[in-house]
Structures are given as structure tokens and as C-alpha cells.
Design a protein around this motif. Structure first.
Motif, PDB file in Angstrom:
ATOM      1  N   TRP A  92       0.844  -1.183   0.000  1.00 17.05           N
ATOM      2  CA  TRP A  92       0.000   0.000   0.000  1.00 17.05           C
ATOM      3  C   TRP A  92       0.884   1.240   0.000  1.00 17.05           C
ATOM      4  CZ3 TRP A  92      -5.480  -0.242   0.439  1.00 17.05           C
ATOM      5  CH2 TRP A  92      -5.989  -1.538   0.562  1.00 17.05           C
ATOM      6  N   ILE A  93       0.386   2.315  -0.622  1.00 20.47           N
ATOM      7  CA  ILE A  93       1.115   3.584  -0.653  1.00 20.47           C
ATOM      8  C   ILE A  93       0.179   4.702  -0.195  1.00 20.47           C
ATOM      9  CG2 ILE A  93       2.709   2.875  -2.487  1.00 20.47           C
ATOM     10  CD1 ILE A  93       0.905   4.367  -4.479  1.00 20.47           C
ATOM     11  N   TYR A  94       0.775   5.842   0.121  1.00 20.77           N
ATOM     12  CA  TYR A  94      -0.021   7.000   0.511  1.00 20.77           C
ATOM     13  C   TYR A  94      -0.578   7.690  -0.734  1.00 20.77           C
ATOM     14  CZ  TYR A  94       1.606   6.628   5.314  1.00 20.77           C
ATOM     15  OH  TYR A  94       1.848   6.182   6.589  1.00 20.77           O
ATOM     16  N   GLY A  95      -1.869   8.052  -0.654  1.00 22.58           N
ATOM     17  CA  GLY A  95      -2.522   8.753  -1.747  1.00 22.58           C
ATOM     18  C   GLY A  95      -2.867  10.183  -1.346  1.00 22.58           C
ATOM     19  N   PRO A  96      -3.733  10.831  -2.114  1.00 21.06           N
ATOM     20  CA  PRO A  96      -4.131  12.210  -1.805  1.00 21.06           C
ATOM     21  C   PRO A  96      -4.813  12.311  -0.435  1.00 21.06           C
ATOM     22  CG  PRO A  96      -4.797  11.565  -4.027  1.00 21.06           C
ATOM     23  CD  PRO A  96      -4.344  10.324  -3.335  1.00 21.06           C
ATOM     24  N   ASN A  97      -4.647  13.460   0.200  1.00 25.63           N
ATOM     25  CA  ASN A  97      -5.298  13.755   1.478  1.00 25.63           C
ATOM     26  C   ASN A  97      -4.972  12.715   2.555  1.00 25.63           C
ATOM     27  OD1 ASN A  97      -6.616  16.007   0.276  1.00 25.63           O
ATOM     28  ND2 ASN A  97      -8.161  14.609  -0.569  1.00 25.63           N
ATOM     29  N   ASN A  98      -3.744  12.204   2.522  1.00 22.98           N
ATOM     30  CA  ASN A  98      -3.249  11.275   3.550  1.00 22.98           C
ATOM     31  C   ASN A  98      -4.004   9.950   3.562  1.00 22.98           C
ATOM     32  OD1 ASN A  98      -1.241  10.868   5.488  1.00 22.98           O
ATOM     33  ND2 ASN A  98      -2.669  11.238   7.170  1.00 22.98           N
ATOM     34  N   ASP A 169      13.727   3.329  13.111  1.00 22.98           N
ATOM     35  CA  ASP A 169      14.578   3.570  11.950  1.00 22.98           C
ATOM     36  C   ASP A 169      14.659   5.041  11.564  1.00 22.98           C
ATOM     37  OD1 ASP A 169      12.074   4.036  10.928  1.00 22.98           O
ATOM     38  OD2 ASP A 169      12.302   2.735   9.183  1.00 22.98           O
ATOM     39  N   GLY A 170      13.957   5.909  12.310  1.00 21.87           N
ATOM     40  CA  GLY A 170      14.021   7.328  12.005  1.00 21.87           C
ATOM     41  C   GLY A 170      13.232   7.723  10.773  1.00 21.87           C
ATOM     42  N   ASN A 171      12.431   6.816  10.234  1.00 20.89           N
ATOM     43  CA  ASN A 171      11.586   7.135   9.087  1.00 20.89           C
ATOM     44  C   ASN A 171      10.167   6.661   9.370  1.00 20.89           C
ATOM     45  OD1 ASN A 171      10.821   8.055   6.544  1.00 20.89           O
ATOM     46  ND2 ASN A 171      11.341   6.120   5.560  1.00 20.89           N
ATOM     47  N   GLY A 172       9.547   7.302  10.336  1.00 21.66           N
ATOM     48  CA  GLY A 172       8.191   6.966  10.726  1.00 21.66           C
ATOM     49  C   GLY A 172       8.095   6.049  11.921  1.00 21.66           C
ATOM     50  N   ASN A 173       9.186   5.316  12.240  1.00 18.18           N
ATOM     51  CA  ASN A 173       9.196   4.363  13.359  1.00 18.18           C
ATOM     52  C   ASN A 173       7.960   3.460  13.318  1.00 18.18           C
ATOM     53  OD1 ASN A 173      11.524   5.652  14.136  1.00 18.18           O
ATOM     54  ND2 ASN A 173      10.601   6.764  15.839  1.00 18.18           N
ATOM     55  N   PRO A 174       7.891   2.566  12.326  1.00 14.58           N
ATOM     56  CA  PRO A 174       6.679   1.765  12.155  1.00 14.58           C
ATOM     57  C   PRO A 174       6.482   0.714  13.243  1.00 14.58           C
ATOM     58  CG  PRO A 174       8.407   0.998  10.683  1.00 14.58           C
ATOM     59  CD  PRO A 174       8.921   2.258  11.325  1.00 14.58           C
ATOM     60  N   LYS A 203       6.293  -9.894   7.363  1.00 13.52           N
ATOM     61  CA  LYS A 203       6.120  -8.638   8.101  1.00 13.52           C
ATOM     62  C   LYS A 203       4.911  -7.884   7.563  1.00 13.52           C
ATOM     63  CE  LYS A 203       8.502  -4.965   7.034  1.00 13.52           C
ATOM     64  NZ  LYS A 203       9.633  -4.021   6.813  1.00 13.52           N
ATOM     65  N   LYS A 204       4.134  -7.319   8.493  1.00 13.04           N
ATOM     66  CA  LYS A 204       3.048  -6.428   8.117  1.00 13.04           C
ATOM     67  C   LYS A 204       3.210  -5.121   8.882  1.00 13.04           C
ATOM     68  CE  LYS A 204      -1.966  -5.839   7.833  1.00 13.04           C
ATOM     69  NZ  LYS A 204      -3.306  -6.458   7.979  1.00 13.04           N
ATOM     70  N   ILE A 205       3.096  -4.001   8.159  1.00 16.08           N
ATOM     71  CA  ILE A 205       3.147  -2.674   8.790  1.00 16.08           C
ATOM     72  C   ILE A 205       1.759  -2.348   9.335  1.00 16.08           C
ATOM     73  CG2 ILE A 205       3.568  -0.216   8.435  1.00 16.08           C
ATOM     74  CD1 ILE A 205       5.416  -1.009   6.094  1.00 16.08           C
ATOM     75  N   LEU A 206       1.693  -2.060  10.635  1.00 23.11           N
ATOM     76  CA  LEU A 206       0.413  -1.721  11.260  1.00 23.11           C
ATOM     77  C   LEU A 206       0.167  -0.217  11.276  1.00 23.11           C
ATOM     78  CD1 LEU A 206       0.386  -4.142  14.332  1.00 23.11           C
ATOM     79  CD2 LEU A 206      -0.539  -4.515  12.040  1.00 23.11           C
ATOM     80  N   ASP A 207       1.196   0.538  11.632  1.00 19.58           N
ATOM     81  CA  ASP A 207       1.025   1.990  11.792  1.00 19.58           C
ATOM     82  C   ASP A 207       2.399   2.633  11.878  1.00 19.58           C
ATOM     83  OD1 ASP A 207      -0.276   4.378  12.029  1.00 19.58           O
ATOM     84  OD2 ASP A 207      -1.154   3.996  13.993  1.00 19.58           O
ATOM     85  N   TYR A 208       2.422   3.946  11.790  1.00 18.53           N
ATOM     86  CA  TYR A 208       3.660   4.709  11.968  1.00 18.53           C
ATOM     87  C   TYR A 208       3.498   5.692  13.120  1.00 18.53           C
ATOM     88  CZ  TYR A 208       5.507   3.136   7.446  1.00 18.53           C
ATOM     89  OH  TYR A 208       5.984   2.383   6.403  1.00 18.53           O
ATOM     90  N   GLU A 209       4.586   5.967  13.780  1.00 16.58           N
ATOM     91  CA  GLU A 209       4.577   6.998  14.824  1.00 16.58           C
ATOM     92  C   GLU A 209       4.336   8.368  14.209  1.00 16.58           C
ATOM     93  OE1 GLU A 209       7.836   8.675  18.014  1.00 16.58           O
ATOM     94  OE2 GLU A 209       7.699   6.495  17.733  1.00 16.58           O
ATOM     95  N   TYR A 210       4.900   8.594  13.033  1.00 18.10           N
ATOM     96  CA  TYR A 210       4.630   9.796  12.246  1.00 18.10           C
ATOM     97  C   TYR A 210       4.769   9.391  10.781  1.00 18.10           C
ATOM     98  CZ  TYR A 210       9.755   9.935  12.190  1.00 18.10           C
ATOM     99  OH  TYR A 210      11.081   9.599  12.064  1.00 18.10           O
ATOM    100  N   PRO A 212       5.982   8.639   7.319  1.00 13.09           N
ATOM    101  CA  PRO A 212       7.347   8.565   6.800  1.00 13.09           C
ATOM    102  C   PRO A 212       7.455   9.212   5.419  1.00 13.09           C
ATOM    103  CG  PRO A 212       6.227   6.524   6.375  1.00 13.09           C
ATOM    104  CD  PRO A 212       5.248   7.386   7.139  1.00 13.09           C
ATOM    105  N   THR A 213       8.678   9.277   4.939  1.00 19.51           N
ATOM    106  CA  THR A 213       8.919   9.711   3.570  1.00 19.51           C
ATOM    107  C   THR A 213       9.391   8.508   2.767  1.00 19.51           C
ATOM    108  OG1 THR A 213      11.195  10.327   4.124  1.00 19.51           O
ATOM    109  CG2 THR A 213       9.523  12.053   4.264  1.00 19.51           C
ATOM    110  N   GLN A 214       8.840   8.329   1.579  1.00 15.62           N
ATOM    111  CA  GLN A 214       9.233   7.247   0.679  1.00 15.62           C
ATOM    112  C   GLN A 214       9.231   5.884   1.378  1.00 15.62           C
ATOM    113  OE1 GLN A 214      13.034   8.616  -0.893  1.00 15.62           O
ATOM    114  NE2 GLN A 214      12.015   9.647  -2.581  1.00 15.62           N
ATOM    115  N   ALA A 215       8.092   5.554   1.936  1.00 16.40           N
ATOM    116  CA  ALA A 215       7.929   4.256   2.596  1.00 16.40           C
ATOM    117  C   ALA A 215       6.527   3.737   2.299  1.00 16.40           C
ATOM    118  CB  ALA A 215       8.151   4.376   4.096  1.00 16.40           C
ATOM    119  N   PHE A 216       6.365   2.420   2.358  1.00 14.84           N
ATOM    120  CA  PHE A 216       5.051   1.845   2.130  1.00 14.84           C
ATOM    121  C   PHE A 216       4.121   2.161   3.302  1.00 14.84           C
ATOM    122  CE2 PHE A 216       7.554  -0.812  -0.789  1.00 14.84           C
ATOM    123  CZ  PHE A 216       6.764  -0.701  -1.930  1.00 14.84           C
ATOM    124  N   ALA A 217       2.851   2.262   3.002  1.00 16.56           N
ATOM    125  CA  ALA A 217       1.842   2.663   3.984  1.00 16.56           C
ATOM    126  C   ALA A 217       1.411   1.469   4.834  1.00 16.56           C
ATOM    127  CB  ALA A 217       0.633   3.257   3.254  1.00 16.56           C
TER     128      ALA A 217
END
Length: 238
Positions: A92-98, A169-174, A203-210, A212-217
């Protein structure tokens, strides 16, 4: 995955948990194992409980090893995986309006990921371990995970570990959930631990702390494998 199939897997895993330690195990102890289903349940920002059965489905029920007695890891084991082949993925990727949307990128299944992953499992308490994982990607970026608790199930030389944790990892801290399976390899003469064969990583990404840039959603799932021997190694603190 059909509900009845996951329920059967859950019952089997529960039976494996109840027998994975000596009969005098204190089930009121804080170290009691929890099921994969409970460990992977995640509360989203709206308070909804998400069970994440899709990771188990893509990983493959046949690759989740449970049984009466997991392999003995004694004080610790450490091994290094030099590259992995992609299995099935959902990205998954980020689209318009987050918002998030399925990635239109071609499936990487069968392609090679040259990342180097080192695992250290230590401080055993029944079927519970601590775990450090370091990943060096193909751009030489290093990502670390240091967890206070992971769960071990399996039988003979087959094992599966599962856990939920955060990658600093300093890129959203998933926050992620992870499944790892493999086969312990030993020297036939000395019994010395040689490494892990048939390594499988999910591995499955559940959420990010903030964000990220250039990372899967969130909801992105990746399955990777290394069929050869991932040799015994020494953990080196960075």
C-alpha cells in the motif's frame, strides 16, 4: 482464508502452547504465551480491533510450526541471513489527502532483496525470548529492532517466532507484526549449532509513529525467504 481454517490453526497453536513447557508451568506467570491471533490484534486510531489474519494467510499455515517441545536455544542463538527472495506481497502507498491505496507497482515475487539481516535471540524464559534484529539494506542503511518479548513455538528442529514491535529507523518508526520460521541446523558429529535453513520472514506494517517519507503505507505485507543455510554468527553492537 476461511474462518474454519484459521480456527483450526488457532486450536492447534493453542494446544502447542499448553505443552511447550514443563507440566509445572505457572500459567498465571506474566511470561505466559499468547496466541498468534491475540499478539497480532491491533487497535487502530479509531479504536477498532484489527486481527491481521492476512499475514498468516500469505505466510502459509504449513510454515507455522507448533508442537509439544520447541527447539532448545539454551542461552542464545545468533545467525545472519545474506539476502532473501521475495514471496507474495501486498503493498500500500499514501494517496491524496493522507489516504492509502494499493500500490500499482509490479509484484516483486521471485526477485532478490540483497539486504543482510542478523538475528539474536537471548534470555530464554520457558518459550519466551528477547530478540534483537539488525537489517542493513542495499543502500547500507541500518535499521534496528530491540524487543523485550518474542514467542517461540515448534518441534524437533522446526521453529516459529512471532511478535509485535516497533522498528526505530528514524523514518516513521513503524509498528509491525513479524513471523519467522526455519529449521535449526546442527553438526551431525558434534551437535554444534551451524545456523538456520529454510528461513521464512513475514512482516506487516500496522502503523507509523509519524508519516514517513518514501515508505510503504500501513497494511503493507512482505514475505521473504532464504532457502539455503543462514550461518551462525556473532552479534556486534553498533
Amino acid at each position: 482464508m476461511k474462518t474454519i481454517r484459521f480456527f483450526a490453526l488457532f486450536i492447534g497453536l493453542t494446544l502447542g502452547f499448553s505443552a511447550c513447557s514443563p507440566l509445572d508451568i505457572d500459567f498465571n506467570n506474566a511470561q505466559e504465551l499468547v496466541s498468534i491471533q491475540d499478539e497480532f490484534t491491533f487497535e487502530d486510531l479509531n479504536g477498532n480491533l484489527i486481527q491481521n489474519n492476512d499475514l498468516v494467510e500469505l505466510f502459509g499455515e504449513q510454515n507455522i510450526h507448533f508442537g509439544p517441545i520447541p527447539p532448545s536455544w539454551k542461552d542464545s542463538i545468533c545467525f545472519t541471513v545474506n539476502g532473501m527472495e521475495y514471496g507474495p506481497c501486498k503493498r500500500w502507498i499514501y494517496g491524496p489527502n493522507n489516504t492509502t491505496m494499493p500500490s500499482g507497482a509490479a509484484s516483486p515475487e521471485g526477485s532478490w532483496d540483497g539486504s543482510i539481516v542478523s538475528h539474536l535471540f537471548y534470555d530464554q524464559n520457558q518459550c519466551v525470548f528477547k530478540h534483537k534484529m539488525e537489517t542493513q539494506d542495499t543502500y547500507h542503511n541500518v535499521h534496528n529492532m530491540d524487543l523485550g518479548k518474542v514467542y517461540l513455538i515448534g518441534h524437533d528442529s522446526l521453529f516459529t517466532t512471532y511478535y509485535q514491535g516497533k522498528i526505530e529507523d528514524g523514518n516513521g518508526n513503524p509498528t509491525v507484526i513479524i513471523l519467522i520460521s526455519g529449521t535449526m541446523a546442527f553438526d551431525s558429529h558434534t551437535g554444534e549449532f551451524l545456523g538456520v535453513k529454510d528461513y521464512l520472514f513475514g512482516k506487516k506494517i500496522l502503523d507509523y509513529e509519524y508519516q514517513p517519507t518514501q515508505a510503504f503505507a500501513p497494511n503493507t505485507i512482505e514475505i521473504k525467504k532464504h532457502s539455503g543455510l543462514s550461518p551462525k554468527s556473532e552479534w556486534i553492537e553498533q
